[in-house]
Design a protein around this motif. Sequence first.
Motif, PDB file in Angstrom:
ATOM      1  N   PHE A 127       0.789  -0.966   0.278  1.00 17.52           N
ATOM      2  CA  PHE A 127      -0.151  -0.181  -0.397  1.00 17.52           C
ATOM      3  C   PHE A 127       1.081   1.695  -0.227  1.00 17.52           C
ATOM      4  CE2 PHE A 127      -1.973  -3.608   2.262  1.00 17.52           C
ATOM      5  CZ  PHE A 127      -3.552  -3.463   1.595  1.00 17.52           C
ATOM      6  N   ASP A 128       1.818   1.134   0.365  1.00 12.33           N
ATOM      7  CA  ASP A 128       2.999   2.842   0.313  1.00 12.33           C
ATOM      8  C   ASP A 128       4.413   2.045  -0.088  1.00 12.33           C
ATOM      9  OD1 ASP A 128       1.459   3.868   2.486  1.00 12.33           O
ATOM     10  OD2 ASP A 128       1.465   2.573   3.445  1.00 12.33           O
ATOM     11  N   ASP A 129       4.542   1.340  -0.951  1.00 12.09           N
ATOM     12  CA  ASP A 129       5.677   0.725  -0.961  1.00 12.09           C
ATOM     13  C   ASP A 129       6.600   0.611  -0.151  1.00 12.09           C
ATOM     14  OD1 ASP A 129       7.094   0.026  -3.231  1.00 12.09           O
ATOM     15  OD2 ASP A 129       8.115   1.484  -4.324  1.00 12.09           O
ATOM     16  N   ALA A 161      -4.406  -0.106  -3.702  1.00 10.93           N
ATOM     17  CA  ALA A 161      -6.361   0.568  -3.012  1.00 10.93           C
ATOM     18  C   ALA A 161      -5.671  -0.119  -1.596  1.00 10.93           C
ATOM     19  CB  ALA A 161      -7.234   0.821  -3.840  1.00 10.93           C
ATOM     20  N   HIS A 162      -6.401   0.909  -0.537  1.00 12.41           N
ATOM     21  CA  HIS A 162      -7.348   0.804   0.850  1.00 12.41           C
ATOM     22  C   HIS A 162      -7.627   1.946   1.780  1.00 12.41           C
ATOM     23  CE1 HIS A 162      -3.246   2.044   3.427  1.00 12.41           C
ATOM     24  NE2 HIS A 162      -3.539   3.087   2.832  1.00 12.41           N
ATOM     25  N   ARG A 163      -8.084   1.649   2.439  1.00 15.86           N
ATOM     26  CA  ARG A 163      -8.913   3.156   2.867  1.00 15.86           C
ATOM     27  C   ARG A 163      -8.392   2.614   4.591  1.00 15.86           C
ATOM     28  NH1 ARG A 163     -15.124   2.549   2.408  1.00 15.86           N
ATOM     29  NH2 ARG A 163     -15.395   3.196   4.391  1.00 15.86           N
ATOM     30  N   GLU A 164      -8.562   3.529   4.831  1.00 21.01           N
ATOM     31  CA  GLU A 164      -8.022   3.751   6.736  1.00 21.01           C
ATOM     32  C   GLU A 164      -8.687   4.411   7.059  1.00 21.01           C
ATOM     33  OE1 GLU A 164      -3.361   3.980   6.894  1.00 21.01           O
ATOM     34  OE2 GLU A 164      -3.959   4.688   4.866  1.00 21.01           O
ATOM     35  N   THR A 165      -8.842   4.108   8.485  1.00 22.29           N
ATOM     36  CA  THR A 165      -9.944   5.786   9.434  1.00 22.29           C
ATOM     37  C   THR A 165      -9.211   6.657   9.630  1.00 22.29           C
ATOM     38  OG1 THR A 165      -9.080   4.052  11.142  1.00 22.29           O
ATOM     39  CG2 THR A 165     -11.309   3.834  10.035  1.00 22.29           C
ATOM     40  N   VAL A 209     -11.166   5.835  -0.062  1.00 21.50           N
ATOM     41  CA  VAL A 209     -10.016   4.775  -0.734  1.00 21.50           C
ATOM     42  C   VAL A 209      -8.676   5.299  -1.273  1.00 21.50           C
ATOM     43  CG1 VAL A 209     -10.305   2.692  -2.582  1.00 21.50           C
ATOM     44  CG2 VAL A 209     -12.106   3.170  -0.986  1.00 21.50           C
ATOM     45  N   HIS A 210      -7.607   5.124  -1.023  1.00 26.35           N
ATOM     46  CA  HIS A 210      -6.453   5.916  -2.042  1.00 26.35           C
ATOM     47  C   HIS A 210      -5.295   4.649  -2.278  1.00 26.35           C
ATOM     48  CE1 HIS A 210      -5.834   5.599   2.429  1.00 26.35           C
ATOM     49  NE2 HIS A 210      -4.443   5.589   2.306  1.00 26.35           N
ATOM     50  N   ALA A 211      -4.295   5.061  -3.863  1.00 24.88           N
ATOM     51  CA  ALA A 211      -3.536   4.150  -3.812  1.00 24.88           C
ATOM     52  C   ALA A 211      -2.578   5.421  -5.003  1.00 24.88           C
ATOM     53  CB  ALA A 211      -4.135   3.183  -5.116  1.00 24.88           C
TER      54      ALA A 211
HETATM   55 FE   LIG Z   1      -2.459   4.891   3.030  1.00 20.73          FE
END
Ligand SMILES: [Fe+2]
Length: 324
Positions: A217-219, A252-256, A292-294
């Motif tokens: 998700f963050d490399d 892609a993932h989503r975090e709170t 949701v972000h990538a």
């Molecule tokens: Fe993230």
Amino acid sequence: MSIRTTAATTARTDFVSTLSAAGLDAPWLQPGPLIRPKASAMQARVWRWREIEPLVRRTPEFMAPGRGAERRILRLDNPGVPERTSGHTISVAVQYLLPGEVAPAHRHTPSAIRFMLHGEGAYTTIEGDKFVMRRGDLVVTPSMTWHDHGNEGTEPVIWTDALDSPVVRYLENLAMDAYEGETQPVRSGPPARHRHYRWETAYAELLRRSAGEPDPFDDVLVEYLDPVTGRSVVPAVGCYLQMLRPGVRTRAHRETSSAVYHVVAGAGVTEIDGVRHEWGEGDFFAIPPRAVHAHANPGRAPAILYSVQDVPLLKTLGLYRVET
Ligand SMILES: [Fe+2]
Ligand SMILES: [Fe+2]
């Protein structure tokens, strides 16, 4: 309307006004669920360095050089956040200090994290320990520690600072004290190392990690940690340095949690809730909670990102979640 329903309505109105007079509220009298989901006020957005830089360099025209230089900031304004801070938990600003200027010593309840962007000669003194800030250095001013800054160089300096002030404000604890005298006496001997993270050290660690297993998700990601406690640099905010290697597209993932990024070097694109946000060197961008972000780096050079995120606060509250 029958006499019976009119009587019931009157009784209900009387009940509500009696409740109100007693300082009580019955939320179940309103339709809808008791806990209403609320959309994030914080919005995704990009702040362009090509717009920030000329404007921050013009600020001395409107705020005379001299004392009070600690106030010459341009805050990243998030359109959705009522208090006009960059996120609902973190306030990020760009600060401009002219040669010879001193921001008089003070302390405040919000913690502050400074990341040096441009110019030579800036320093921060924290509790008597003087730290010279070079490009890419990170300096942490914990809550209620005395600090003053200055520019001992020959050209203006620019840094970015991040404060947990929106959280402190929400907790009704915003407070600030002025120091007696302009600057603190500087202590001799080696300063407390854990408040100063040098660029060379952080970047070397990032390079070392880039040879290992990447994060989907963050490399490549490193978090600045307090070497004494092993925790985030301040309780509510975590600071990260990240590399997106050439050609990388993260999952892609989503975090709170929410985040504000600064592009240290390179260029790329972050897709946030289906919208592409391109960014280049010097830009800032915000990712709201649960979006949701990538990230992607389509270029040939690595992209280096510095970010401040409210992950530690969410974890403390038992609210940190990730969905892939
Ligand atoms: Fe993230
Ligand atoms: Fe301050």
